[in-house]
Design a protein around this motif. Structure first.
Motif, PDB file in Angstrom:
ATOM      1  N   PRO A   7       0.830  -1.207   0.000  1.00  0.00           N
ATOM      2  CA  PRO A   7       0.000   0.000   0.000  1.00  0.00           C
ATOM      3  C   PRO A   7       0.860   1.249   0.000  1.00  0.00           C
ATOM      4  O   PRO A   7       2.007   1.229   0.442  1.00  0.00           O
ATOM      5  CB  PRO A   7      -0.788  -0.122   1.310  1.00  0.00           C
ATOM      6  CG  PRO A   7       0.063  -0.988   2.182  1.00  0.00           C
ATOM      7  CD  PRO A   7       0.741  -1.955   1.254  1.00  0.00           C
ATOM      8  N   PRO A   8       0.304   2.343  -0.524  1.00  0.00           N
ATOM      9  CA  PRO A   8       1.064   3.594  -0.525  1.00  0.00           C
ATOM     10  C   PRO A   8       1.203   4.144   0.869  1.00  0.00           C
ATOM     11  O   PRO A   8       0.418   3.838   1.759  1.00  0.00           O
ATOM     12  CB  PRO A   8       0.198   4.527  -1.385  1.00  0.00           C
ATOM     13  CG  PRO A   8      -1.206   4.024  -1.164  1.00  0.00           C
ATOM     14  CD  PRO A   8      -1.065   2.527  -1.046  1.00  0.00           C
ATOM     15  N   SER A   9       2.232   4.966   1.056  1.00  0.00           N
ATOM     16  CA  SER A   9       2.327   5.707   2.311  1.00  0.00           C
ATOM     17  C   SER A   9       1.618   7.027   2.111  1.00  0.00           C
ATOM     18  O   SER A   9       1.743   7.662   1.076  1.00  0.00           O
ATOM     19  CB  SER A   9       3.793   5.951   2.676  1.00  0.00           C
ATOM     20  OG  SER A   9       4.407   6.807   1.747  1.00  0.00           O
ATOM     21  N   PRO A 115      -3.630  -0.350  -8.164  1.00  0.00           N
ATOM     22  CA  PRO A 115      -3.392   0.168  -6.810  1.00  0.00           C
ATOM     23  C   PRO A 115      -4.093   1.503  -6.553  1.00  0.00           C
ATOM     24  O   PRO A 115      -4.572   1.746  -5.438  1.00  0.00           O
ATOM     25  CB  PRO A 115      -1.866   0.324  -6.755  1.00  0.00           C
ATOM     26  CG  PRO A 115      -1.349  -0.656  -7.745  1.00  0.00           C
ATOM     27  CD  PRO A 115      -2.355  -0.697  -8.840  1.00  0.00           C
ATOM     28  N   ILE A 116      -4.157   2.356  -7.565  1.00  0.00           N
ATOM     29  CA  ILE A 116      -4.831   3.649  -7.376  1.00  0.00           C
ATOM     30  C   ILE A 116      -6.327   3.451  -7.206  1.00  0.00           C
ATOM     31  O   ILE A 116      -6.963   4.081  -6.346  1.00  0.00           O
ATOM     32  CB  ILE A 116      -4.521   4.590  -8.564  1.00  0.00           C
ATOM     33  CG1 ILE A 116      -3.070   5.047  -8.501  1.00  0.00           C
ATOM     34  CG2 ILE A 116      -5.454   5.804  -8.549  1.00  0.00           C
ATOM     35  CD1 ILE A 116      -2.618   5.850  -9.719  1.00  0.00           C
ATOM     36  N   LEU A 120      -8.527   4.611  -4.088  1.00  0.00           N
ATOM     37  CA  LEU A 120      -9.724   5.444  -4.233  1.00  0.00           C
ATOM     38  C   LEU A 120     -10.929   4.821  -3.528  1.00  0.00           C
ATOM     39  O   LEU A 120     -11.689   5.511  -2.834  1.00  0.00           O
ATOM     40  CB  LEU A 120     -10.051   5.644  -5.721  1.00  0.00           C
ATOM     41  CG  LEU A 120      -9.143   6.576  -6.523  1.00  0.00           C
ATOM     42  CD1 LEU A 120      -9.444   6.455  -8.021  1.00  0.00           C
ATOM     43  CD2 LEU A 120      -9.324   8.012  -6.074  1.00  0.00           C
ATOM     44  N   SER A 121     -11.095   3.527  -3.705  1.00  0.00           N
ATOM     45  CA  SER A 121     -12.285   2.854  -3.162  1.00  0.00           C
ATOM     46  C   SER A 121     -12.260   2.772  -1.644  1.00  0.00           C
ATOM     47  O   SER A 121     -13.310   2.647  -1.008  1.00  0.00           O
ATOM     48  CB  SER A 121     -12.410   1.451  -3.762  1.00  0.00           C
ATOM     49  OG  SER A 121     -11.319   0.644  -3.353  1.00  0.00           O
ATOM     50  N   SER A 122     -11.054   2.851  -1.049  1.00  0.00           N
ATOM     51  CA  SER A 122     -10.959   2.725   0.404  1.00  0.00           C
ATOM     52  C   SER A 122     -10.848   4.074   1.113  1.00  0.00           C
ATOM     53  O   SER A 122     -10.800   4.125   2.338  1.00  0.00           O
ATOM     54  CB  SER A 122      -9.736   1.864   0.763  1.00  0.00           C
ATOM     55  OG  SER A 122      -8.539   2.507   0.354  1.00  0.00           O
ATOM     56  N   HIS A 123     -10.823   5.173   0.355  1.00  0.00           N
ATOM     57  CA  HIS A 123     -10.605   6.492   0.959  1.00  0.00           C
ATOM     58  C   HIS A 123     -11.890   7.007   1.606  1.00  0.00           C
ATOM     59  O   HIS A 123     -12.962   6.949   0.998  1.00  0.00           O
ATOM     60  CB  HIS A 123     -10.116   7.474  -0.101  1.00  0.00           C
ATOM     61  CG  HIS A 123      -9.422   8.668   0.474  1.00  0.00           C
ATOM     62  ND1 HIS A 123     -10.084   9.665   1.134  1.00  0.00           N
ATOM     63  CD2 HIS A 123      -8.109   9.011   0.497  1.00  0.00           C
ATOM     64  CE1 HIS A 123      -9.215  10.584   1.534  1.00  0.00           C
ATOM     65  NE2 HIS A 123      -8.006  10.201   1.156  1.00  0.00           N
ATOM     66  N   PRO A 124     -11.815   7.535   2.838  1.00  0.00           N
ATOM     67  CA  PRO A 124     -13.029   8.031   3.512  1.00  0.00           C
ATOM     68  C   PRO A 124     -13.614   9.286   2.857  1.00  0.00           C
ATOM     69  O   PRO A 124     -14.811   9.557   3.021  1.00  0.00           O
ATOM     70  CB  PRO A 124     -12.540   8.340   4.938  1.00  0.00           C
ATOM     71  CG  PRO A 124     -11.057   8.525   4.800  1.00  0.00           C
ATOM     72  CD  PRO A 124     -10.625   7.607   3.705  1.00  0.00           C
ATOM     73  N   ASN A 125     -12.781  10.045   2.164  1.00  0.00           N
ATOM     74  CA  ASN A 125     -13.262  11.235   1.458  1.00  0.00           C
ATOM     75  C   ASN A 125     -12.654  11.195   0.054  1.00  0.00           C
ATOM     76  O   ASN A 125     -11.725  11.938  -0.261  1.00  0.00           O
ATOM     77  CB  ASN A 125     -12.817  12.509   2.200  1.00  0.00           C
ATOM     78  CG  ASN A 125     -13.220  13.782   1.474  1.00  0.00           C
ATOM     79  OD1 ASN A 125     -14.198  13.816   0.733  1.00  0.00           O
ATOM     80  ND2 ASN A 125     -12.433  14.847   1.659  1.00  0.00           N
ATOM     81  N   PRO A 126     -13.170  10.318  -0.816  1.00  0.00           N
ATOM     82  CA  PRO A 126     -12.513  10.084  -2.108  1.00  0.00           C
ATOM     83  C   PRO A 126     -12.506  11.335  -2.984  1.00  0.00           C
ATOM     84  O   PRO A 126     -13.400  12.189  -2.871  1.00  0.00           O
ATOM     85  CB  PRO A 126     -13.356   8.972  -2.741  1.00  0.00           C
ATOM     86  CG  PRO A 126     -14.657   9.020  -2.033  1.00  0.00           C
ATOM     87  CD  PRO A 126     -14.370   9.492  -0.641  1.00  0.00           C
TER      88      PRO A 126
END
Length: 462
Positions: A7-9, A115-116, A120-126
């Motif tokens: 995963p990205p940092s 990966p992007i 995006l799909s896991s971000h709380p404020n995409p």
């Protein structure tokens, strides 16, 4: 492989609010990356968005000025650079391999798609939108509105669009008339941008698809301005079928003021030397961040400079400057190596001309400073840019052309003397007028300022 990438940092992730969240994705080449960061800076000044920038580890230092200027607004999302067996280990930026490595780097970065999407799909404020470089056409397909950022001009974009369904024109070596474009320009096929696919190979087909996805994106943003390329900005609007085309340049004049951050020369000593030169007497010489002159080209240029008695600053980088040359021109010429503060140098009153390869960032920086260009286009988009400057606008003089061409040093010396003296007065005058118009474009009420405000409103409504 992409599905197994770690995963990205994410830096400063906790600072996100419910302000509109924009994703920015630069292409890892200095000429592409820096103007997009300047645009991001301008967007952040409006204080009603948050920004996540997709980056790889070795390119992260480029973000330092932006992260320092906007610590609560900008986050760096760092993905590992996807491995590519055709790339030398550790290469993450075009400067590490040269322009011939562009296709390989583009292919590697394309592997970040999955990966992007997962991020995006896991971000709380995409993010509500993405602004990505025009070399990254595939980012049109990430499920959010995409604005294609052109670090090159609208003339080039118009040329790329023209050839999207006319590749058969390359079957002949005859000059090609771009009849659909304003002024119906004619180009030799060897002077057309290398971005145009000229064969049915898989790599060229991917390039064509990426290029055309730029024109089907939600919007197009150009580091350009109305008085420089108005007719071609209008052409792009016509061909995209909408008004979401924004000319927001020259970004270098409203950017982060980061010239000294990237400079690897003694800036104070250089500017002090310029202070001691008569107004308009110095020729600034730089061929961009990627081109390295051959020994024969360096020898010819050095001899021409010696014979011309012209004052000059030559940014030589890794160029093989002849032994003893610097001693022979001591006092009236300086050879500097590394990344020079080009915007500051061009804006200095002592600089009267710019010998350039006509890469787009150099074109915009010369235009915004009102500096006449002595054009030596070598490849990529540079012949298109030179056509705009020399024939269309009359703010430049063509002195040579071709990436492998070795100019006659005696002829080159004569042209340098003529252009930097009274013979170049009219061209210098038009260049100075262009500089005044460029500065006005970014002021309140100017065309670029209005387009930037329009872009901010468009992003805020998504």
């Amino acid at each position: 492989m992409t599905g197994e990438m770690p995963p990205p940092s994410l830096e400063t992730e906790g600072k996100k609010s419910l302000k509109p969240h924009i994703m920015v994705f630069p292409y890892p080449a200095q000429g592409h990356l820096l103007p997009l960061l300047d645009l991001t800076h301008q967007l952040c000044l409006h204080d009603n968005i948050t920004v996540s920038i997709i980056i790889t580890p070795k390119n992260l230092p480029y973000l330092s000025p932006l992260l320092t200027a906007h610590p609560s607004t900008v986050s760096a999302v760092t993905f590992p650079f996807p491995q590519n067996p055709s790339l030398p280990p550790g290469v993450e930026n075009v400067k590490d391999i040269g322009p011939s490595g562009n296709p390989l780097i583009m292919a590697s970065i394309r592997q970040l798609r999955e990966p992007i999407i997962k991020w995006l799909s896991s971000h709380p404020n995409p993010p509500v939108a993405i602004i990505s470089d025009f070399f990254l056409g595939w980012t049109n397909d990430l499920g959010i509105p995409r604005f294609a950022f052109f670090s090159s001009g609208a003339f080039l974009a118009s040329v790329l669009h023209f050839f999207s369904d006319k590749l058969h024109l390359f079957e002949s070596n005859e000059p090609v008339c771009l009849s659909d474009l304003p002024r119906s320009p004619v180009f030799k096929t060897e002077h057309l941008p290398s971005l145009i696919p000229q064969s049915p190979s898989l790599q060229d087909l991917e390039s064509k698809r990426d290029t055309m996805m730029n024109f089907s994106s939600y919007g197009c943003v150009f580091n350009s301005f109305q008085c420089l390329e108005g007719e071609y900005l209008d052409y792009v609007k016509l061909k995209t079928g909408h008004n979401r085309v924004f000319g927001v340049g020259p970004l270098s004049s409203i950017g982060l003021g980061k010239g000294n951050f990237y400079s690897s020369v003694d800036v104070k000593a250089l500017m002090s030397w310029l202070d001691g030169c008569p107004d308009g007497s110095v020729l600034y010489i730089c061929f961009g961040s990627q081109k390295v002159l051959s020994k024969d080209q360096c020898d010819a240029l050095a001899l021409a400079l010696e014979k011309s008695i012209t004052r000059f600053v030559w940014v030589a980088k890794r160029d093989p400057v002849p032994d003893g040359f610097e001693d022979r021109v001591a006092g009236r010429g300086k050879v500097v190596r590394g990344w020079a503060p080009q915007v500051a140098v061009l804006s200095h009153i002592a600089v009267g001309g710019f010998l350039s390869h006509c890469g787009w960032n150099s074109v915009v920086e010369a235009a915004s400073s009102g500096t006449m260009i002595l054009a030596w286009p070598m490849g990529a988009d540079q012949f298109v840019d030179a056509r705009l400057l020399v024939e269309h606008l009359g703010v430049a003089v063509r002195i040579c052309e071709g990436g492998e061409t070795v100019p006659n040093p005696h002829d080159l010396s004569r042209v340098l003397v003529e252009t930097m003296s009274e013979c170049g007065r009219d061209v210098r005058g038009r260049a100075k007028e262009m500089g005044r118009k460029a500065r006005a474009a970014t002021e309140v009420g100017g065309s670029s300022n209005a387009d930037l405000e329009r872009l901010v409103r468009e992003l805020s409504c998504l």
